[in-house]
Write a protein that holds these residues in place. Structure first.
Motif, PDB file in Angstrom:
ATOM      1  N   VAL A  63       0.853  -1.176   0.000  1.00 10.39           N
ATOM      2  CA  VAL A  63       0.000   0.000   0.000  1.00 10.39           C
ATOM      3  C   VAL A  63       0.894   1.233   0.000  1.00 10.39           C
ATOM      4  CG1 VAL A  63      -1.663   1.336   1.336  1.00 10.39           C
ATOM      5  CG2 VAL A  63      -1.953  -1.120   1.094  1.00 10.39           C
ATOM      6  N   PHE A  64       0.478   2.249  -0.732  1.00 11.30           N
ATOM      7  CA  PHE A  64       1.262   3.459  -0.882  1.00 11.30           C
ATOM      8  C   PHE A  64       0.498   4.658  -0.344  1.00 11.30           C
ATOM      9  CE2 PHE A  64       2.135   0.584  -4.407  1.00 11.30           C
ATOM     10  CZ  PHE A  64       3.510   0.410  -4.294  1.00 11.30           C
ATOM     11  N   LEU A  65       1.252   5.642   0.054  1.00  7.17           N
ATOM     12  CA  LEU A  65       0.685   6.929   0.401  1.00  7.17           C
ATOM     13  C   LEU A  65       1.513   8.001  -0.290  1.00  7.17           C
ATOM     14  CD1 LEU A  65      -1.526   8.352   2.109  1.00  7.17           C
ATOM     15  CD2 LEU A  65       0.244   8.703   3.851  1.00  7.17           C
ATOM     16  N   GLN A  66       0.958   8.567  -1.341  1.00  5.59           N
ATOM     17  CA  GLN A  66       1.605   9.665  -2.043  1.00  5.59           C
ATOM     18  C   GLN A  66       1.242  10.959  -1.339  1.00  5.59           C
ATOM     19  OE1 GLN A  66       3.747   9.646  -4.814  1.00  5.59           O
ATOM     20  NE2 GLN A  66       3.981  11.799  -4.245  1.00  5.59           N
ATOM     21  N   MET A  67       2.236  11.672  -0.869  1.00  4.98           N
ATOM     22  CA  MET A  67       2.028  12.886  -0.108  1.00  4.98           C
ATOM     23  C   MET A  67       2.602  14.057  -0.888  1.00  4.98           C
ATOM     24  SD  MET A  67       2.876  11.559   3.761  1.00  4.98           S
ATOM     25  CE  MET A  67       4.626  11.400   3.413  1.00  4.98           C
ATOM     26  N   ASN A  68       1.731  14.946  -1.298  1.00  2.00           N
ATOM     27  CA  ASN A  68       2.125  16.139  -2.033  1.00  2.00           C
ATOM     28  C   ASN A  68       1.813  17.381  -1.215  1.00  2.00           C
ATOM     29  OD1 ASN A  68       2.837  14.534  -4.286  1.00  2.00           O
ATOM     30  ND2 ASN A  68       0.742  14.643  -5.091  1.00  2.00           N
ATOM     31  N   SER A  69       2.409  18.477  -1.610  1.00  3.51           N
ATOM     32  CA  SER A  69       2.176  19.760  -0.938  1.00  3.51           C
ATOM     33  C   SER A  69       2.319  19.631   0.565  1.00  3.51           C
ATOM     34  CB  SER A  69       0.793  20.301  -1.308  1.00  3.51           C
ATOM     35  OG  SER A  69       0.661  20.472  -2.700  1.00  3.51           O
ATOM     36  N   LEU A  70       3.393  19.019   0.977  1.00  2.67           N
ATOM     37  CA  LEU A  70       3.591  18.748   2.396  1.00  2.67           C
ATOM     38  C   LEU A  70       3.741  20.029   3.201  1.00  2.67           C
ATOM     39  CD1 LEU A  70       5.897  15.656   2.073  1.00  2.67           C
ATOM     40  CD2 LEU A  70       3.771  15.723   3.394  1.00  2.67           C
ATOM     41  N   LYS A  71       3.215  19.983   4.404  1.00  2.00           N
ATOM     42  CA  LYS A  71       3.246  21.101   5.327  1.00  2.00           C
ATOM     43  C   LYS A  71       3.987  20.696   6.593  1.00  2.00           C
ATOM     44  CE  LYS A  71      -1.381  22.529   3.829  1.00  2.00           C
ATOM     45  NZ  LYS A  71      -2.773  22.800   4.283  1.00  2.00           N
ATOM     46  N   PRO A  72       4.541  21.657   7.312  1.00  2.00           N
ATOM     47  CA  PRO A  72       5.184  21.318   8.586  1.00  2.00           C
ATOM     48  C   PRO A  72       4.271  20.554   9.534  1.00  2.00           C
ATOM     49  CG  PRO A  72       5.756  23.542   7.953  1.00  2.00           C
ATOM     50  CD  PRO A  72       4.719  23.074   6.970  1.00  2.00           C
ATOM     51  N   GLU A  73       2.982  20.808   9.464  1.00  2.00           N
ATOM     52  CA  GLU A  73       2.027  20.113  10.312  1.00  2.00           C
ATOM     53  C   GLU A  73       1.926  18.627  10.001  1.00  2.00           C
ATOM     54  OE1 GLU A  73      -0.255  23.344   8.525  1.00  2.00           O
ATOM     55  OE2 GLU A  73       1.924  23.361   8.828  1.00  2.00           O
ATOM     56  N   ASP A  74       2.457  18.207   8.867  1.00  2.00           N
ATOM     57  CA  ASP A  74       2.453  16.797   8.503  1.00  2.00           C
ATOM     58  C   ASP A  74       3.579  16.016   9.162  1.00  2.00           C
ATOM     59  OD1 ASP A  74       0.231  17.035   6.708  1.00  2.00           O
ATOM     60  OD2 ASP A  74       1.597  17.877   5.205  1.00  2.00           O
ATOM     61  N   THR A  75       4.470  16.705   9.837  1.00  2.57           N
ATOM     62  CA  THR A  75       5.593  16.051  10.500  1.00  2.57           C
ATOM     63  C   THR A  75       5.089  15.079  11.557  1.00  2.57           C
ATOM     64  OG1 THR A  75       7.105  17.896  10.122  1.00  2.57           O
ATOM     65  CG2 THR A  75       7.624  16.420  11.939  1.00  2.57           C
ATOM     66  N   ALA A  76       5.501  13.824  11.437  1.00  4.57           N
ATOM     67  CA  ALA A  76       5.059  12.781  12.353  1.00  4.57           C
ATOM     68  C   ALA A  76       5.723  11.473  11.954  1.00  4.57           C
ATOM     69  CB  ALA A  76       3.538  12.626  12.312  1.00  4.57           C
ATOM     70  N   VAL A  77       5.568  10.490  12.807  1.00  8.70           N
ATOM     71  CA  VAL A  77       5.875   9.121  12.430  1.00  8.70           C
ATOM     72  C   VAL A  77       4.623   8.540  11.801  1.00  8.70           C
ATOM     73  CG1 VAL A  77       6.547   6.827  13.216  1.00  8.70           C
ATOM     74  CG2 VAL A  77       7.591   8.852  14.240  1.00  8.70           C
ATOM     75  N   TYR A  78       4.774   7.988  10.626  1.00  7.97           N
ATOM     76  CA  TYR A  78       3.648   7.428   9.897  1.00  7.97           C
ATOM     77  C   TYR A  78       3.649   5.914  10.011  1.00  7.97           C
ATOM     78  CZ  TYR A  78       2.460  11.906   7.850  1.00  7.97           C
ATOM     79  OH  TYR A  78       2.060  13.206   7.670  1.00  7.97           O
ATOM     80  N   TYR A  79       2.499   5.369  10.339  1.00  9.23           N
ATOM     81  CA  TYR A  79       2.331   3.940  10.530  1.00  9.23           C
ATOM     82  C   TYR A  79       1.287   3.399   9.561  1.00  9.23           C
ATOM     83  CZ  TYR A  79       4.432   4.904  15.112  1.00  9.23           C
ATOM     84  OH  TYR A  79       5.250   5.311  16.132  1.00  9.23           O
ATOM     85  N   CYS A  80       1.554   2.247   9.011  1.00 10.87           N
ATOM     86  CA  CYS A  80       0.515   1.559   8.270  1.00 10.87           C
ATOM     87  C   CYS A  80      -0.071   0.459   9.134  1.00 10.87           C
ATOM     88  CB  CYS A  80       1.026   1.000   6.938  1.00 10.87           C
ATOM     89  SG  CYS A  80       2.240  -0.328   7.071  1.00 10.87           S
ATOM     90  N   ALA A  81      -1.296   0.091   8.829  1.00 12.22           N
ATOM     91  CA  ALA A  81      -2.010  -0.894   9.618  1.00 12.22           C
ATOM     92  C   ALA A  81      -2.996  -1.638   8.738  1.00 12.22           C
ATOM     93  CB  ALA A  81      -2.743  -0.219  10.782  1.00 12.22           C
ATOM     94  N   VAL A  82      -3.354  -2.838   9.158  1.00 11.48           N
ATOM     95  CA  VAL A  82      -4.297  -3.650   8.404  1.00 11.48           C
ATOM     96  C   VAL A  82      -5.280  -4.301   9.359  1.00 11.48           C
ATOM     97  CG1 VAL A  82      -2.794  -5.684   8.426  1.00 11.48           C
ATOM     98  CG2 VAL A  82      -4.537  -5.446   6.644  1.00 11.48           C
ATOM     99  N   GLY A  83      -6.507  -4.437   8.912  1.00 16.13           N
ATOM    100  CA  GLY A  83      -7.544  -5.093   9.688  1.00 16.13           C
ATOM    101  C   GLY A  83      -8.673  -5.536   8.785  1.00 16.13           C
ATOM    102  N   PRO A  84      -9.572  -6.345   9.309  1.00 12.85           N
ATOM    103  CA  PRO A  84     -10.721  -6.794   8.506  1.00 12.85           C
ATOM    104  C   PRO A  84     -11.594  -5.619   8.095  1.00 12.85           C
ATOM    105  CG  PRO A  84     -10.491  -8.092  10.516  1.00 12.85           C
ATOM    106  CD  PRO A  84      -9.591  -6.914  10.662  1.00 12.85           C
ATOM    107  N   ALA A  85     -12.065  -5.664   6.870  1.00 13.76           N
ATOM    108  CA  ALA A  85     -12.868  -4.570   6.358  1.00 13.76           C
ATOM    109  C   ALA A  85     -14.235  -4.474   7.015  1.00 13.76           C
ATOM    110  CB  ALA A  85     -13.024  -4.710   4.843  1.00 13.76           C
TER     111      ALA A  85
END
Length: 124
Positions: A78-100
């Motif tokens: 799974v991908f996350l394309q991040m454009n027009s990034l802002k300082p507020e986007d600063t964080a540790v990013y985690y992916c996760a999976v679960g039943p739909a």
């Protein structure tokens, strides 16, 4: 058990772009949702985006129009394309999976497996 590994984080200037990847080391769920969450220092982990096995995608208001979630079933990624990034986007990013079928796409409790996270830092 499903193991998830995030990659693609880094340091970028405001207005720049990054593409995060989340690869499953084992087979993913047949009927699943995969989500991206982020956590900044001193804050709770918050929802960013999610995508279901049907292809339906969901976004937090703060990233809508700037971020795009997508998936490659063959590569179990799974991908996350991040454009027009802002300082507020600063964080540790985690992916996760679960039943739909379970709970809300936006809620951490709906996800069973989590990656270790990848750091995204956006400078002004």
């Amino acid at each position: 058990q499903v193991q998830l590994v995030e990659s693609g984080g880094g340091l970028v200037q405001a207005g720049g772009s990054l593409r995060l990847s989340c690869a499953a080391s084992a087979r993913t769920f047949s009927n699943y949702r995969m989500g991206w969450f982020r956590q900044a220092p001193g804050k709770e982990r918050e929802f960013v985006a999610a995508i279901r096995w049907t292809g339906s995608a969901y976004y937090a208001d703060s990233v809508r129009g700037r971020f795009t979630i997508s998936k490659d079933n063959a590569k179990k990624t799974v991908f996350l394309q991040m454009n027009s990034l802002k300082p507020e986007d600063t964080a540790v990013y985690y992916c996760a999976v679960g039943p739909a079928y379970r709970g809300s796409d936006y809620d951490r409790s709906a996800y069973d497996y989590w990656g270790q996270g990848t750091q995204v830092a956006v400078s002004s």
